[in-house]
Design a protein around this motif. Sequence first.
Motif, PDB file in Angstrom:
ATOM      1  N   VAL A  69       0.838  -1.202   0.000  1.00  9.11           N
ATOM      2  CA  VAL A  69       0.000   0.000   0.000  1.00  9.11           C
ATOM      3  C   VAL A  69       0.873   1.253   0.000  1.00  9.11           C
ATOM      4  CG1 VAL A  69      -0.269  -0.143   2.536  1.00  9.11           C
ATOM      5  CG2 VAL A  69      -1.891   1.200   1.198  1.00  9.11           C
ATOM      6  N   ASP A  70       0.441   2.235  -0.779  1.00  8.20           N
ATOM      7  CA  ASP A  70       1.180   3.493  -0.932  1.00  8.20           C
ATOM      8  C   ASP A  70       0.728   4.459   0.170  1.00  8.20           C
ATOM      9  OD1 ASP A  70       2.392   5.809  -1.702  1.00  8.20           O
ATOM     10  OD2 ASP A  70       1.553   5.855  -3.728  1.00  8.20           O
ATOM     11  N   VAL A  71       1.643   4.695   1.129  1.00 11.72           N
ATOM     12  CA  VAL A  71       1.302   5.598   2.240  1.00 11.72           C
ATOM     13  C   VAL A  71       2.098   6.905   2.141  1.00 11.72           C
ATOM     14  CG1 VAL A  71       0.556   3.800   3.848  1.00 11.72           C
ATOM     15  CG2 VAL A  71       2.983   4.388   3.700  1.00 11.72           C
ATOM     16  N   VAL A  72       2.705   7.153   0.990  1.00  9.05           N
ATOM     17  CA  VAL A  72       3.454   8.367   0.634  1.00  9.05           C
ATOM     18  C   VAL A  72       4.846   8.420   1.287  1.00  9.05           C
ATOM     19  CG1 VAL A  72       3.450  10.892   0.511  1.00  9.05           C
ATOM     20  CG2 VAL A  72       1.302   9.627   0.223  1.00  9.05           C
ATOM     21  N   ASP A  73       4.917   8.177   2.590  1.00  7.08           N
ATOM     22  CA  ASP A  73       6.226   8.144   3.241  1.00  7.08           C
ATOM     23  C   ASP A  73       6.310   6.852   4.066  1.00  7.08           C
ATOM     24  OD1 ASP A  73       8.497   8.421   4.733  1.00  7.08           O
ATOM     25  OD2 ASP A  73       8.127  10.501   5.330  1.00  7.08           O
ATOM     26  N   GLY A  74       6.776   5.810   3.411  1.00  3.06           N
ATOM     27  CA  GLY A  74       6.774   4.475   4.015  1.00  3.06           C
ATOM     28  C   GLY A  74       7.560   4.403   5.309  1.00  3.06           C
ATOM     29  N   ASN A  75       8.711   5.083   5.379  1.00  6.24           N
ATOM     30  CA  ASN A  75       9.532   5.002   6.588  1.00  6.24           C
ATOM     31  C   ASN A  75       8.851   5.648   7.780  1.00  6.24           C
ATOM     32  OD1 ASN A  75      11.661   3.463   5.805  1.00  6.24           O
ATOM     33  ND2 ASN A  75      12.856   5.195   5.029  1.00  6.24           N
ATOM     34  N   ARG A  76       8.228   6.807   7.540  1.00  3.32           N
ATOM     35  CA  ARG A  76       7.553   7.502   8.634  1.00  3.32           C
ATOM     36  C   ARG A  76       6.393   6.656   9.163  1.00  3.32           C
ATOM     37  NH1 ARG A  76       3.225  10.625  10.187  1.00  3.32           N
ATOM     38  NH2 ARG A  76       2.104  10.339   8.239  1.00  3.32           N
ATOM     39  N   VAL A  77       5.598   6.150   8.242  1.00  5.93           N
ATOM     40  CA  VAL A  77       4.429   5.372   8.655  1.00  5.93           C
ATOM     41  C   VAL A  77       4.879   4.102   9.380  1.00  5.93           C
ATOM     42  CG1 VAL A  77       2.471   4.027   7.764  1.00  5.93           C
ATOM     43  CG2 VAL A  77       2.891   6.355   6.932  1.00  5.93           C
ATOM     44  N   PHE A  78       5.945   3.466   8.863  1.00  3.22           N
ATOM     45  CA  PHE A  78       6.499   2.278   9.518  1.00  3.22           C
ATOM     46  C   PHE A  78       6.898   2.613  10.967  1.00  3.22           C
ATOM     47  CE2 PHE A  78      10.751   0.546  10.592  1.00  3.22           C
ATOM     48  CZ  PHE A  78      10.378  -0.757  10.902  1.00  3.22           C
ATOM     49  N   SER A  79       7.628   3.737  11.155  1.00  5.14           N
ATOM     50  CA  SER A  79       8.097   4.104  12.502  1.00  5.14           C
ATOM     51  C   SER A  79       6.939   4.453  13.424  1.00  5.14           C
ATOM     52  CB  SER A  79       9.038   5.319  12.446  1.00  5.14           C
ATOM     53  OG  SER A  79      10.091   5.049  11.598  1.00  5.14           O
ATOM     54  N   GLU A  80       5.984   5.211  12.900  1.00  3.26           N
ATOM     55  CA  GLU A  80       4.840   5.616  13.731  1.00  3.26           C
ATOM     56  C   GLU A  80       3.991   4.413  14.138  1.00  3.26           C
ATOM     57  OE1 GLU A  80       3.750   8.606  14.932  1.00  3.26           O
ATOM     58  OE2 GLU A  80       5.696   9.451  14.344  1.00  3.26           O
ATOM     59  N   LEU A  81       3.824   3.486  13.223  1.00  4.71           N
ATOM     60  CA  LEU A  81       3.056   2.280  13.560  1.00  4.71           C
ATOM     61  C   LEU A  81       3.807   1.461  14.598  1.00  4.71           C
ATOM     62  CD1 LEU A  81       1.789   1.097  10.035  1.00  4.71           C
ATOM     63  CD2 LEU A  81       0.365   1.908  11.926  1.00  4.71           C
ATOM     64  N   GLN A  82       5.124   1.413  14.436  1.00  3.40           N
ATOM     65  CA  GLN A  82       5.948   0.628  15.350  1.00  3.40           C
ATOM     66  C   GLN A  82       5.840   1.169  16.773  1.00  3.40           C
ATOM     67  OE1 GLN A  82       9.886  -1.355  13.977  1.00  3.40           O
ATOM     68  NE2 GLN A  82      10.401   0.581  14.909  1.00  3.40           N
ATOM     69  N   ARG A  83       5.800   2.502  16.902  1.00  2.00           N
ATOM     70  CA  ARG A  83       5.647   3.112  18.233  1.00  2.00           C
ATOM     71  C   ARG A  83       4.331   2.711  18.874  1.00  2.00           C
ATOM     72  NH1 ARG A  83       6.422   8.748  19.555  1.00  2.00           N
ATOM     73  NH2 ARG A  83       4.627   9.060  18.222  1.00  2.00           N
ATOM     74  N   TRP A  91       5.914   3.243   0.082  1.00  3.35           N
ATOM     75  CA  TRP A  91       4.981   2.155   0.356  1.00  3.35           C
ATOM     76  C   TRP A  91       5.354   1.369   1.612  1.00  3.35           C
ATOM     77  CZ3 TRP A  91       1.400   0.527  -3.785  1.00  3.35           C
ATOM     78  CH2 TRP A  91       1.502   1.325  -4.937  1.00  3.35           C
ATOM     79  N   VAL A  92       4.372   0.681   2.185  1.00  9.01           N
ATOM     80  CA  VAL A  92       4.649  -0.361   3.168  1.00  9.01           C
ATOM     81  C   VAL A  92       3.911  -1.628   2.726  1.00  9.01           C
ATOM     82  CG1 VAL A  92       4.989   1.186   5.146  1.00  9.01           C
ATOM     83  CG2 VAL A  92       2.706   0.247   4.711  1.00  9.01           C
ATOM     84  N   ARG A  93       4.397  -2.756   3.221  1.00  9.18           N
ATOM     85  CA  ARG A  93       3.711  -4.030   2.959  1.00  9.18           C
ATOM     86  C   ARG A  93       3.187  -4.552   4.285  1.00  9.18           C
ATOM     87  NH1 ARG A  93       7.462  -8.863   1.980  1.00  9.18           N
ATOM     88  NH2 ARG A  93       7.209  -8.828   4.239  1.00  9.18           N
ATOM     89  N   VAL A  94       1.915  -4.907   4.299  1.00  6.11           N
ATOM     90  CA  VAL A  94       1.325  -5.411   5.545  1.00  6.11           C
ATOM     91  C   VAL A  94       0.807  -6.824   5.325  1.00  6.11           C
ATOM     92  CG1 VAL A  94      -0.893  -4.280   5.059  1.00  6.11           C
ATOM     93  CG2 VAL A  94      -0.364  -4.993   7.391  1.00  6.11           C
ATOM     94  N   THR A  95       1.146  -7.698   6.262  1.00  2.00           N
ATOM     95  CA  THR A  95       0.684  -9.085   6.193  1.00  2.00           C
ATOM     96  C   THR A  95      -0.723  -9.161   6.760  1.00  2.00           C
ATOM     97  OG1 THR A  95       2.947  -9.836   6.518  1.00  2.00           O
ATOM     98  CG2 THR A  95       1.212 -11.446   6.952  1.00  2.00           C
ATOM     99  N   VAL A  96      -1.569  -9.983   6.160  1.00  2.00           N
ATOM    100  CA  VAL A  96      -2.914 -10.205   6.687  1.00  2.00           C
ATOM    101  C   VAL A  96      -2.786 -10.874   8.054  1.00  2.00           C
ATOM    102  CG1 VAL A  96      -5.092 -11.440   6.340  1.00  2.00           C
ATOM    103  CG2 VAL A  96      -3.886 -10.457   4.360  1.00  2.00           C
ATOM    104  N   GLY A  97      -3.458 -10.288   9.054  1.00  2.00           N
ATOM    105  CA  GLY A  97      -3.402 -10.846  10.408  1.00  2.00           C
ATOM    106  C   GLY A  97      -4.711 -11.518  10.785  1.00  2.00           C
ATOM    107  N   THR A  98      -4.937 -11.658  12.077  1.00  2.00           N
ATOM    108  CA  THR A  98      -6.235 -12.126  12.563  1.00  2.00           C
ATOM    109  C   THR A  98      -7.216 -10.957  12.410  1.00  2.00           C
ATOM    110  OG1 THR A  98      -5.750 -11.344  14.778  1.00  2.00           O
ATOM    111  CG2 THR A  98      -5.150 -13.633  14.281  1.00  2.00           C
ATOM    112  N   PRO A  99      -8.530 -11.211  12.530  1.00  2.00           N
ATOM    113  CA  PRO A  99      -9.477 -10.089  12.403  1.00  2.00           C
ATOM    114  C   PRO A  99      -9.142  -8.932  13.354  1.00  2.00           C
ATOM    115  CG  PRO A  99     -10.662 -12.166  12.316  1.00  2.00           C
ATOM    116  CD  PRO A  99      -9.230 -12.518  12.606  1.00  2.00           C
ATOM    117  N   SER A 100      -8.777  -9.234  14.603  1.00  2.00           N
ATOM    118  CA  SER A 100      -8.509  -8.128  15.536  1.00  2.00           C
ATOM    119  C   SER A 100      -7.200  -7.415  15.180  1.00  2.00           C
ATOM    120  CB  SER A 100      -8.510  -8.619  16.980  1.00  2.00           C
ATOM    121  OG  SER A 100      -7.456  -9.517  17.169  1.00  2.00           O
TER     122      SER A 100
END
Length: 369
Positions: free
Chosen positions: A314-328, A344-353
């Motif tokens: 998925v194209d989130v415009v600034d992949g590194n920033r979004v990656f870091s913010e999600l990680q926090r 972009w970032v790549r996200v793996t399909v998880g459980t519903p929650s």
Amino acid sequence: MSTGSLPFNPHLATLPVYVPGRPIDEVAREHGLDPASVIKLASNENPLGPSPRAVAAMGEVVRNLHLYPDGSAFHFKRRLAAKLGIDPAHLVVGNGSNEILEFVGHAFMRPGDEVVASQHCFAVYPIVTALFGAKLVLVPAAPDFGADIDAMLAAITPRTTVVFLANPNNPTGTLTRGEDVLRLIEGVPSRVLLVLDEAYIEFLEDPVDSVAAVRDGSRPNLLLARTFSKIFGLAGLRLGYGIASREVVAALEKVRQPFNINSIAQAGALAALDDDAHIVATRANNRAGRELLEAGFARLGLRYVPSHANFVLVDVVDGNRVFSELQRRGVIVRPMGGYGLGGWVRVTVGTPSENARFLACLGEVLGKP
Ligand SMILES: Cc1ncc(COP(=O)(O)O)c(C=O)c1O
């Protein structure tokens, strides 16, 4: 005493380095989070966990760990061959399918050889190619991010020894349709090895029967690479396999270490092969989760590549920033800068929650809660 410099393999100087998804414990430590609250959607693992049948079978083997494993993986290969409708002589086992890809380098790549792959290909192809001093010929992808099969065929020269295609591909999740796969199988000259990397094939509802060309002996230059790391939920076990002609298998066997597949892996994979309930549940969870993620991206106004695997790009415009913010926030995804997709970032399909939590955090990070 003179020191001099060590005779490092010169190919190492420019070798790309594989950057894996970040482990939960490391991220929890770094951000002061409880590891139990961190979710990892970064390595295309199975969110439902390992096959319960595999877990039970592996427990049984532990008391025999003083013995070397069966170097020929006899029982595992015999069961797998029966499932695939082929002779076990068409199988070679690897410590993850990554090891099968490395065998290809040992057996088919010398300095100056050319290796053809598509733009946005799996990171291990450039690594193996560089390790053996061969030259990677990257063919521009089609506008939908998928492989351009005609352009790949046109890129083959007298110096080409290997063609790699992952189907579905990682990190794009794109699918090469059955007729194009068959066109590629037929179009690659018999003096070139075609590696079809099918790490995610079990997620497809109606996959092309690529094994047929090995079974009927018509394509001695075809190698299919598969793994227990994805739908079977056994990434930590490290087990992959190749399906190919006897001739190719014999070459790969020569570069394989005698005991590369440990006894726990052989027992676990043997049990997982017949755990249909786990496979069916994983496929269903994946289908629903992927739809949820893709709908969520559409709602957030984000561009994404429709996926056929267990992850979405998925194209989130600034992949590194979004990656870091999600990680926090305790959500680990994979930034794609290493693939030349910095936005972009790549996200793996998880459980519903997990999927719901990821989408909520993503909305927050993008200021669109
Ligand atoms: C396309 C592709 N091939 C091969 C692999 C290697 O998997 P493993 O070595 O765990 O079998 C992966 C892992 O992510 C992959 O995405």
